[in-house]
Write a protein that holds these residues in place. Structure first.
Motif, PDB file in Angstrom:
ATOM      1  N   GLU A  94       0.837  -1.198   0.000  1.00 26.40           N
ATOM      2  CA  GLU A  94       0.000   0.000   0.000  1.00 26.40           C
ATOM      3  C   GLU A  94       0.870   1.246   0.000  1.00 26.40           C
ATOM      4  O   GLU A  94       1.899   1.300   0.683  1.00 26.40           O
ATOM      5  CB  GLU A  94      -0.901  -0.007   1.239  1.00 26.40           C
ATOM      6  N   TYR A  95       0.454   2.256  -0.747  1.00 29.49           N
ATOM      7  CA  TYR A  95       1.236   3.498  -0.837  1.00 29.49           C
ATOM      8  C   TYR A  95       1.030   4.364   0.393  1.00 29.49           C
ATOM      9  O   TYR A  95      -0.072   4.490   0.922  1.00 29.49           O
ATOM     10  CB  TYR A  95       0.819   4.287  -2.074  1.00 29.49           C
ATOM     11  N   LYS A  96       2.113   4.983   0.877  1.00 31.59           N
ATOM     12  CA  LYS A  96       2.071   6.006   1.921  1.00 31.59           C
ATOM     13  C   LYS A  96       2.879   7.207   1.448  1.00 31.59           C
ATOM     14  O   LYS A  96       3.847   7.050   0.697  1.00 31.59           O
ATOM     15  CB  LYS A  96       2.656   5.495   3.241  1.00 31.59           C
ATOM     16  N   SER A  97       2.492   8.382   1.877  1.00 28.22           N
ATOM     17  CA  SER A  97       3.297   9.561   1.590  1.00 28.22           C
ATOM     18  C   SER A  97       4.598   9.487   2.381  1.00 28.22           C
ATOM     19  O   SER A  97       4.732   8.677   3.319  1.00 28.22           O
ATOM     20  CB  SER A  97       2.536  10.838   1.958  1.00 28.22           C
ATOM     21  N   ASN A  98       5.563  10.313   2.058  1.00 26.80           N
ATOM     22  CA  ASN A  98       6.824  10.317   2.803  1.00 26.80           C
ATOM     23  C   ASN A  98       6.592  10.556   4.289  1.00 26.80           C
ATOM     24  O   ASN A  98       7.188   9.883   5.143  1.00 26.80           O
ATOM     25  CB  ASN A  98       7.757  11.394   2.257  1.00 26.80           C
ATOM     26  N   GLN A 100       3.810  10.040   6.038  1.00 23.52           N
ATOM     27  CA  GLN A 100       3.124   8.884   6.628  1.00 23.52           C
ATOM     28  C   GLN A 100       4.093   7.736   6.875  1.00 23.52           C
ATOM     29  O   GLN A 100       4.007   7.049   7.900  1.00 23.52           O
ATOM     30  CB  GLN A 100       1.993   8.435   5.716  1.00 23.52           C
ATOM     31  N   MET A 101       5.034   7.539   5.947  1.00 25.21           N
ATOM     32  CA  MET A 101       6.009   6.464   6.118  1.00 25.21           C
ATOM     33  C   MET A 101       6.912   6.751   7.312  1.00 25.21           C
ATOM     34  O   MET A 101       7.219   5.845   8.105  1.00 25.21           O
ATOM     35  CB  MET A 101       6.826   6.295   4.850  1.00 25.21           C
ATOM     36  N   TYR A 104       4.955   6.049  10.401  1.00 34.02           N
ATOM     37  CA  TYR A 104       4.757   4.614  10.580  1.00 34.02           C
ATOM     38  C   TYR A 104       6.014   3.945  11.113  1.00 34.02           C
ATOM     39  O   TYR A 104       5.954   3.127  12.040  1.00 34.02           O
ATOM     40  CB  TYR A 104       4.350   3.984   9.250  1.00 34.02           C
ATOM     41  N   PHE A 117       4.060  -1.537   3.085  1.00 36.59           N
ATOM     42  CA  PHE A 117       3.839  -0.219   2.489  1.00 36.59           C
ATOM     43  C   PHE A 117       5.048   0.177   1.648  1.00 36.59           C
ATOM     44  O   PHE A 117       6.140  -0.381   1.781  1.00 36.59           O
ATOM     45  CB  PHE A 117       3.607   0.822   3.589  1.00 36.59           C
ATOM     46  N   THR A 119       6.784   3.956  -0.399  1.00 36.33           N
ATOM     47  CA  THR A 119       6.704   5.351  -0.794  1.00 36.33           C
ATOM     48  C   THR A 119       7.810   5.615  -1.801  1.00 36.33           C
ATOM     49  O   THR A 119       8.749   4.824  -1.921  1.00 36.33           O
ATOM     50  CB  THR A 119       6.813   6.301   0.412  1.00 36.33           C
TER      51      THR A 119
END
Length: 220
Positions: A94-98, A100-101, A104, A117, A119
């Protein structure tokens, strides 16, 4: 006029259509016109021929195993999944923004595990969590059109030589200014692009009935 089958024959056709053989500066600019047109197509053309698939293997013993280099011709991502090593039923990333990563990874304190995930960071893909084992990562992405400056031909020139011809001619417009042919060339380019986009839609979706799905993240 000879058939347009490669870069030299395309340049010859552009020269012929411009009908300004004595304008050495204009003729010398034809490779630049082609390059500028390709740049526009890389930003605006979306057809299945631009899709490519590659795989990479993670190495948990590397200093930064969570980073994978992007392909040199990468334009945008369509999907990523683990094809080898993934737990059953959990292959897609699943994609996350920078940001969000980063959040996380702070929440899991950098503990390695099966990646869930990804990015895009600069020219690299960042996985999260960092891999705890060897995984094969498959990415399907939109690639740049192979440039005719370094390739004698490419799929777009083979499929639609008229697009290249009219596109290069339109890039010459700032040089030839008030030429009455510009409107004709512009109409030819618009028609050719419309046909190609329609072909892309029918070739991608005529294989079977469409299924309505909830809207989700669109990577490209």
């Amino acid at each position: 006029m000879a058939l347009i089958v490669d870069n030299p024959s395309l340049q010859s056709a552009v020269t012929e259509y411009l009908a300004r053989d004595q304008d050495a500066i204009l003729i010398a600019r034809i490779p630049t016109f082609i390059q500028l047109f390709e740049a526009k197509m890389n930003r605006s053309l979306f057809v299945r021929q631009m899709e490519s698939r590659v795989t990479a293997v993670t190495n948990p013993t590397q200093t930064e195993p969570e980073f994978i280099a992007l392909p040199a011709d990468f334009q945008s991502m369509r999907r990523m999944r683990l094809t080898v090593g993934a737990a059953v039923g959990k292959p897609f990333l699943e994609y996350k923004s920078n940001q969000q990563m980063d959040e996380y990874k702070l929440s899991i304190a950098g503990t390695p595990a099966q990646p869930q995930f990804f990015t895009i960071f600069g020219n690299e893909i960042e996985l999260g969590p960092g891999p705890d084992a060897v995984y094969t990562v498959e990415m399907v992405y939109r690639q740049n059109i192979p440039a005719l400056a370094t390739n004698n031909t490419n799929w777009l020139l083979t499929l639609a030589p008229d697009i290249y011809l009219y596109g290069a001619l339109m890039e010459a417009a700032p040089y030839i200014k008030e030429d009455a042919r510009i409107q004709t060339w512009g109409a030819g380019l618009a028609s050719a692009l419309g046909d190609l986009n329609q072909l892309g839609l029918t070739s991608a979706f005529n294989a079977g009935p469409l299924t309505v799905r909830p809207a989700g993240l669109k990577i490209w």
